[in-house]
Motif scaffolding. Structure first.
Motif, PDB file in Angstrom:
ATOM      1  N   THR A  56       0.847  -1.195   0.000  1.00 19.86           N
ATOM      2  CA  THR A  56       0.000   0.000   0.000  1.00 19.86           C
ATOM      3  C   THR A  56       0.882   1.245   0.000  1.00 19.86           C
ATOM      4  OG1 THR A  56      -0.141   0.242   2.421  1.00 19.86           O
ATOM      5  CG2 THR A  56      -1.735  -1.237   1.373  1.00 19.86           C
ATOM      6  N   GLN A  57       0.350   2.320  -0.547  1.00 23.88           N
ATOM      7  CA  GLN A  57       1.075   3.587  -0.558  1.00 23.88           C
ATOM      8  C   GLN A  57       1.290   4.092   0.863  1.00 23.88           C
ATOM      9  OE1 GLN A  57       2.231   4.658  -3.489  1.00 23.88           O
ATOM     10  NE2 GLN A  57       3.403   6.232  -2.415  1.00 23.88           N
ATOM     11  N   ARG A  58       0.355   3.761   1.736  1.00 23.52           N
ATOM     12  CA  ARG A  58       0.458   4.147   3.146  1.00 23.52           C
ATOM     13  C   ARG A  58       1.712   3.559   3.787  1.00 23.52           C
ATOM     14  NH1 ARG A  58      -2.658   1.315   7.523  1.00 23.52           N
ATOM     15  NH2 ARG A  58      -2.780   2.673   9.332  1.00 23.52           N
ATOM     16  N   ASP A  59       1.968   2.263   3.550  1.00 23.21           N
ATOM     17  CA  ASP A  59       3.157   1.629   4.110  1.00 23.21           C
ATOM     18  C   ASP A  59       4.429   2.208   3.493  1.00 23.21           C
ATOM     19  OD1 ASP A  59       1.829   0.023   5.874  1.00 23.21           O
ATOM     20  OD2 ASP A  59       1.923  -1.787   4.658  1.00 23.21           O
ATOM     21  N   ARG A  60       4.381   2.455   2.188  1.00 26.63           N
ATOM     22  CA  ARG A  60       5.568   2.998   1.521  1.00 26.63           C
ATOM     23  C   ARG A  60       5.918   4.368   2.078  1.00 26.63           C
ATOM     24  NH1 ARG A  60       7.184   2.905  -4.854  1.00 26.63           N
ATOM     25  NH2 ARG A  60       9.039   4.211  -4.683  1.00 26.63           N
ATOM     26  N   GLU A  61       4.916   5.213   2.257  1.00 27.19           N
ATOM     27  CA  GLU A  61       5.173   6.554   2.774  1.00 27.19           C
ATOM     28  C   GLU A  61       5.745   6.496   4.187  1.00 27.19           C
ATOM     29  OE1 GLU A  61       1.405   8.441   2.362  1.00 27.19           O
ATOM     30  OE2 GLU A  61       1.586   8.691   0.178  1.00 27.19           O
ATOM     31  N   GLY A  62       5.258   5.547   4.996  1.00 28.47           N
ATOM     32  CA  GLY A  62       5.777   5.403   6.351  1.00 28.47           C
ATOM     33  C   GLY A  62       7.237   5.004   6.363  1.00 28.47           C
ATOM     34  N   GLU A  66      -7.693  -1.926   9.030  1.00 27.66           N
ATOM     35  CA  GLU A  66      -7.282  -2.990   8.113  1.00 27.66           C
ATOM     36  C   GLU A  66      -6.028  -2.596   7.340  1.00 27.66           C
ATOM     37  OE1 GLU A  66      -8.264  -5.970   7.592  1.00 27.66           O
ATOM     38  OE2 GLU A  66     -10.283  -6.129   8.430  1.00 27.66           O
ATOM     39  N   ALA A  67      -5.056  -3.493   7.333  1.00 28.53           N
ATOM     40  CA  ALA A  67      -3.855  -3.259   6.528  1.00 28.53           C
ATOM     41  C   ALA A  67      -4.234  -3.137   5.060  1.00 28.53           C
ATOM     42  CB  ALA A  67      -2.860  -4.391   6.724  1.00 28.53           C
ATOM     43  N   TYR A  68      -5.132  -3.999   4.617  1.00 27.57           N
ATOM     44  CA  TYR A  68      -5.797  -3.920   3.308  1.00 27.57           C
ATOM     45  C   TYR A  68      -6.985  -4.870   3.304  1.00 27.57           C
ATOM     46  CZ  TYR A  68      -2.016  -7.359   2.741  1.00 27.57           C
ATOM     47  OH  TYR A  68      -1.111  -8.364   2.933  1.00 27.57           O
ATOM     48  N   GLY A  69      -6.814  -6.134   3.647  1.00 27.70           N
ATOM     49  CA  GLY A  69      -7.931  -7.056   3.752  1.00 27.70           C
ATOM     50  C   GLY A  69      -8.137  -7.895   2.503  1.00 27.70           C
ATOM     51  N   THR A  76     -10.439   3.992   4.887  1.00 24.24           N
ATOM     52  CA  THR A  76      -9.507   4.095   5.997  1.00 24.24           C
ATOM     53  C   THR A  76      -8.386   3.090   5.854  1.00 24.24           C
ATOM     54  OG1 THR A  76      -9.359   4.083   8.424  1.00 24.24           O
ATOM     55  CG2 THR A  76     -10.784   2.441   7.425  1.00 24.24           C
ATOM     56  N   ALA A  77      -7.252   3.385   6.506  1.00 24.53           N
ATOM     57  CA  ALA A  77      -6.082   2.490   6.526  1.00 24.53           C
ATOM     58  C   ALA A  77      -5.766   2.018   5.113  1.00 24.53           C
ATOM     59  CB  ALA A  77      -6.334   1.335   7.490  1.00 24.53           C
ATOM     60  N   GLY A  78      -5.657   0.693   4.906  1.00 25.29           N
ATOM     61  CA  GLY A  78      -5.276   0.178   3.590  1.00 25.29           C
ATOM     62  C   GLY A  78      -6.436  -0.253   2.725  1.00 25.29           C
ATOM     63  N   VAL A  79      -7.664  -0.003   3.150  1.00 17.35           N
ATOM     64  CA  VAL A  79      -8.835  -0.458   2.379  1.00 17.35           C
ATOM     65  C   VAL A  79      -8.861   0.114   0.957  1.00 17.35           C
ATOM     66  CG1 VAL A  79     -11.362  -0.554   2.308  1.00 17.35           C
ATOM     67  CG2 VAL A  79     -10.161  -0.825   4.486  1.00 17.35           C
ATOM     68  N   GLU A 103     -16.451   2.532  -7.999  1.00 16.33           N
ATOM     69  CA  GLU A 103     -16.385   1.599  -9.131  1.00 16.33           C
ATOM     70  C   GLU A 103     -16.710   0.173  -8.720  1.00 16.33           C
ATOM     71  OE1 GLU A 103     -12.961   1.898 -11.708  1.00 16.33           O
ATOM     72  OE2 GLU A 103     -12.513   3.901 -10.946  1.00 16.33           O
ATOM     73  N   THR A 104     -16.030  -0.309  -7.693  1.00 16.47           N
ATOM     74  CA  THR A 104     -16.283  -1.681  -7.237  1.00 16.47           C
ATOM     75  C   THR A 104     -16.962  -1.698  -5.867  1.00 16.47           C
ATOM     76  OG1 THR A 104     -14.167  -1.989  -6.086  1.00 16.47           O
ATOM     77  CG2 THR A 104     -14.199  -2.381  -8.468  1.00 16.47           C
ATOM     78  N   GLY A 105     -17.262  -0.546  -5.347  1.00 14.14           N
ATOM     79  CA  GLY A 105     -17.926  -0.447  -4.057  1.00 14.14           C
ATOM     80  C   GLY A 105     -18.013   0.993  -3.620  1.00 14.14           C
ATOM     81  N   ILE A 106     -18.430   1.189  -2.387  1.00 13.25           N
ATOM     82  CA  ILE A 106     -18.543   2.530  -1.814  1.00 13.25           C
ATOM     83  C   ILE A 106     -17.733   2.575  -0.521  1.00 13.25           C
ATOM     84  CG2 ILE A 106     -20.069   4.259  -0.801  1.00 13.25           C
ATOM     85  CD1 ILE A 106     -22.299   3.240  -2.603  1.00 13.25           C
ATOM     86  N   LEU A 107     -16.799   3.517  -0.443  1.00 15.91           N
ATOM     87  CA  LEU A 107     -16.003   3.736   0.755  1.00 15.91           C
ATOM     88  C   LEU A 107     -16.465   5.021   1.421  1.00 15.91           C
ATOM     89  CD1 LEU A 107     -12.425   2.787  -0.532  1.00 15.91           C
ATOM     90  CD2 LEU A 107     -14.155   1.327   0.545  1.00 15.91           C
ATOM     91  N   THR A 108     -16.812   4.931   2.688  1.00 18.97           N
ATOM     92  CA  THR A 108     -17.362   6.061   3.418  1.00 18.97           C
ATOM     93  C   THR A 108     -16.314   6.654   4.354  1.00 18.97           C
ATOM     94  OG1 THR A 108     -18.212   4.594   5.159  1.00 18.97           O
ATOM     95  CG2 THR A 108     -19.667   5.080   3.295  1.00 18.97           C
TER      96      THR A 108
END
Length: 365
Positions: free
Chosen positions: A145-151, A270-273, A291-294, A302-307
């Motif tokens: 995930t980009q989150r882990d890379r940035e960290g 979730e790290a990604y799931g 949130t997180a790695g979702v 496109e494939t779902g809704i993230l709130t």
């Protein structure tokens, strides 16, 4: 290449199922599909639940014994061409690979390594320093995930990094036939344990309390030490609305998902799931938090809704939207299945891993 594989959090053949174990197994398969020979070099678990100098000293002694064992083995039969460590982080650092890689002059590779600046003090600092040193030494740090890379980059700007998107084996989903049950069926797949998982169960419970006016049922796949707390969280629902599927064999998940309409899981922390990818491979849209790695495994819109994180009302509204719009449900489901099959499959990951090794590992002297 002959690759020594190590997963310090949980070895790939550990008896307790989890996303970490599944990802470790998938990485081994992807490496093999890319043409490499993979051997589980060590099954030492360096996991510590709590920060403790004494526990860390014990782990060091155990790691020293493993190093001595592998050193003797390699001197007799030859060293591998590279060491591959999956998921080193402050609770489970790799205490073996960096030392042996340096001693035998072989490339050191990490996958899903992570760095948290909050853990750079106290008893956790010892383990965190090991993770940082390993990432600095690595021929490449493969980030999911980009989150882990940035960290990692913020702490180790001179490190070497490559991206590999989370993936699954889509074979069990290839000939899957969807089954309509008549009612609108929601489904969640998760281990029942304290912490982030329990937070997600509680949030899902609160969201569903906004939707009791609609006809739907919920299937929950999973088990664990917090099963009683999970049951209590959904006690407001009548029994006919709930299907407690319990723990299942990995091979049964595809068939269970085929009988559902919408995958719902808030994804707290979730790290990604990988379950999100499995649901989409079965043709299910996803409702989760952004949130997180979702966002690394679900395409919002496109494939779902993230709130937005923590917004129970919007999570419920997203579920309601899919329940009320069959066209949206079908279109998102088709895009979800295509997304996983085309971009997040085992062959796609193997091809990407092969390219990473060619660029960062094979080219090293």
């Amino acid at each position: 290449m002959k690759i020594a594989f190590h997963a310090p959090l949980k070895p790939p053949d550990h008896p307790v199922p989890s996303g970490d174990r599944q990802m470790a197994r998938m990485l081994i398969e992807a490496l093999q599909l890319a043409g490499h020979e993979v051997d589980i070099a060590s099954r030492l678990r360096s996991f510590s639940r709590e920060a403790s100098h004494a526990d860390f000293s014990t782990l060091r002694l155990q790691a020293d014994q493993e190093i001595a064992r592998l050193r003797a083995l390699w001197r007799q039969g030859g060293a591998p061409d590279a060491w591959f460590c999956y998921h080193p982080y402050y609770k489970s650092p790799d205490l073996i690979g960096p030392r042996l890689s340096a001693e035998f002059s072989i490339p050191y590779v990490t996958a899903e390594s992570s760095y948290s600046s909050r853990r750079s003090h106290g008893a956790w600092k010892l383990a965190q320093d090991e993770v940082a040193a390993g990432a600095r030494q690595a021929a490449v740090n493969i980030c999911f995930t980009q989150r882990d890379r940035e960290g990692l980059e913020s702490a180790i700007p001179d490190g070497r990094y490559a991206m590999l998107s989370p993936f699954i084996d889509v074979a069990p989903f290839e000939k899957l036939e969807r089954r309509k049950s008549g009612s609108f069926r929601l489904i969640s797949v998760a281990m029942m344990r304290p912490g982030d998982k329990m937070d997600s169960f509680r949030m899902l419970s609160r969201a569903l309390q906004h939707l009791v006016d609609l006809p739907w049922t919920l299937t929950v796949v999973g088990d664990g030490p917090a099963s009683a707390e999970v049951s209590d969280a959904f006690s407001f629902l009548p029994a006919e609305r709930l299907d407690w599927a319990g723990a299942t064999q990995p091979g049964a998940i595809a068939g269970i998902l085929a009988g559902a309409d919408l995958y719902v899981w808030p994804g707290c922390g979730e790290a990604y799931g990988l379950s999100y990818l499995e649901a989409q491979a079965a043709g299910l849209p996803v409702v989760a938090q952004r949130t997180a790695g979702v966002p690394a495994v679900v395409k919002d819109g496109e494939t779902g809704i993230l709130t937005p994180p923590g917004d129970v009302a919007l999570l419920a509204a997203a579920i309601r939207r899919f329940r009320d719009d069959e066209t949206l449900l079908a279109e998102c489901g088709e895009r979800a299945r295509r997304f996983v099959f085309e971009e997040r499959s085992l062959p796609a990951a193997a091809q990407r891993l092969g390219g990473i090794f060619d660029h960062y590992v094979r080219s090293k002297p």
